[in-house]
Write an enzyme that holds these catalytic residues in place. Structure first.
Site, mmCIF file in Angstrom:
data_model
loop_
_atom_site.group_PDB
_atom_site.id
_atom_site.type_symbol
_atom_site.label_atom_id
_atom_site.label_comp_id
_atom_site.label_asym_id
_atom_site.label_seq_id
_atom_site.Cartn_x
_atom_site.Cartn_y
_atom_site.Cartn_z
ATOM 1 N N SER A 90 0.849 -1.181 0.000
ATOM 2 C CA SER A 90 0.000 0.000 0.000
ATOM 3 C C SER A 90 0.888 1.235 0.000
ATOM 4 O O SER A 90 1.874 1.308 0.733
ATOM 5 C CB SER A 90 -0.963 -0.015 1.194
ATOM 6 O OG SER A 90 -0.272 -0.179 2.411
ATOM 7 N N GLY A 92 -0.327 4.694 0.002
ATOM 8 C CA GLY A 92 -1.041 5.928 0.302
ATOM 9 C C GLY A 92 -1.684 6.499 -0.949
ATOM 10 O O GLY A 92 -2.358 5.793 -1.700
ATOM 11 N N GLY A 95 -1.709 4.758 -4.319
ATOM 12 C CA GLY A 95 -2.483 3.540 -4.524
ATOM 13 C C GLY A 95 -1.792 2.335 -3.939
ATOM 14 O O GLY A 95 -1.389 2.329 -2.783
ATOM 15 N N GLY A 121 -4.795 0.207 5.824
ATOM 16 C CA GLY A 121 -4.069 -0.988 5.387
ATOM 17 C C GLY A 121 -4.859 -2.260 5.644
ATOM 18 O O GLY A 121 -4.878 -3.174 4.814
ATOM 19 N N ASP A 122 -5.527 -2.306 6.786
ATOM 20 C CA ASP A 122 -6.370 -3.460 7.108
ATOM 21 C C ASP A 122 -7.502 -3.594 6.091
ATOM 22 O O ASP A 122 -7.826 -4.697 5.635
ATOM 23 C CB ASP A 122 -6.960 -3.316 8.511
ATOM 24 C CG ASP A 122 -5.895 -3.254 9.593
ATOM 25 O OD1 ASP A 122 -4.863 -3.924 9.462
ATOM 26 O OD2 ASP A 122 -6.111 -2.518 10.580
#
Length: 185
Positions: A90, A92, A95, A121-122
């Site tokens: 990931s 931010g 993308g 992130g989860d």
């Protein structure tokens, strides 16, 4: 899938996730790992099927500064060569980059007003797994979930009306020379 995620509580060995990866593989299941630091480093040695670091976690894990998408892809490929199945990074506002057996793909969403990054992130990992954990459609869904999460307050998880998969763009041959917004040293 068995998901191992988060920071380990004080007093729990950094080898805990590595041991869990081995145990889960022994009973025939796949493992997705989303953690950081020494717990991530130890667990990577056990060969999880999927890891989902962010750019900072990947840079810390590999000890290599990340300035371009190519830097991210190169480090993810090295992890795959050492036994990790798939790497979903990931990034931010950039993308996410997916590095798997089919190559490298990037997905991104239109800019949104960020209210909180807690849980993004989860949510990204949840979207990837919910969409089958393979290929560009799973990547598209992952980015849609992560994008939805940052538009919500605190650690709120996105619901179906928050997720807009149709707005996510996927590049199957991204420009690897393109700089990351705010590279990671």
């Amino acid at each position: 899938w068995v998901v191992l995620s988060g920071s380990l509580p004080r007093g729990v060995s950094d080898l805990f996730y590595a041991e869990m990866v081995a145990r889960v593989h022994d009973i025939g299941h796949r493992v997705a790992l989303d953690t950081s630091g020494s717990a991530l480093a130890a667990a990577v040695e056990a060969g999880p099927d999927l890891i989902k670091p962010n750019a900072e976690e990947l840079a810390e894990l590999t000890g290599v500064p990340l300035h371009t998408w190519g830097d991210v892809a190169e480090q993810a490929e090295k992890l795959r060569a050492n036994g990790v199945g798939t790497v979903l990074v990931s990034l931010g506002e950039d993308g996410a980059l997916l590095v798997d057996s089919t190559g490298v793909s990037r997905a991104y969403a239109p800019p949104v007003e960020v209210r909180s990054t807690v849980g993004a992130g989860d949510s990204t990992l949840a979207g990837f797994l919910a969409a089958g954990a393979h290929g560009t459609e799973a990547l598209r869904t992952a980015v849609a979930f992560g994008t939805a999460a940052v538009t919500l307050p605190g650690s709120a998880m996105p619901g179906p009306t928050d997720v807009h998969v149709d707005l996510v763009v996927v590049e199957e041959d991204p420009d690897m020379s393109r700089p990351l917004k705010g590279g990671v040293a």
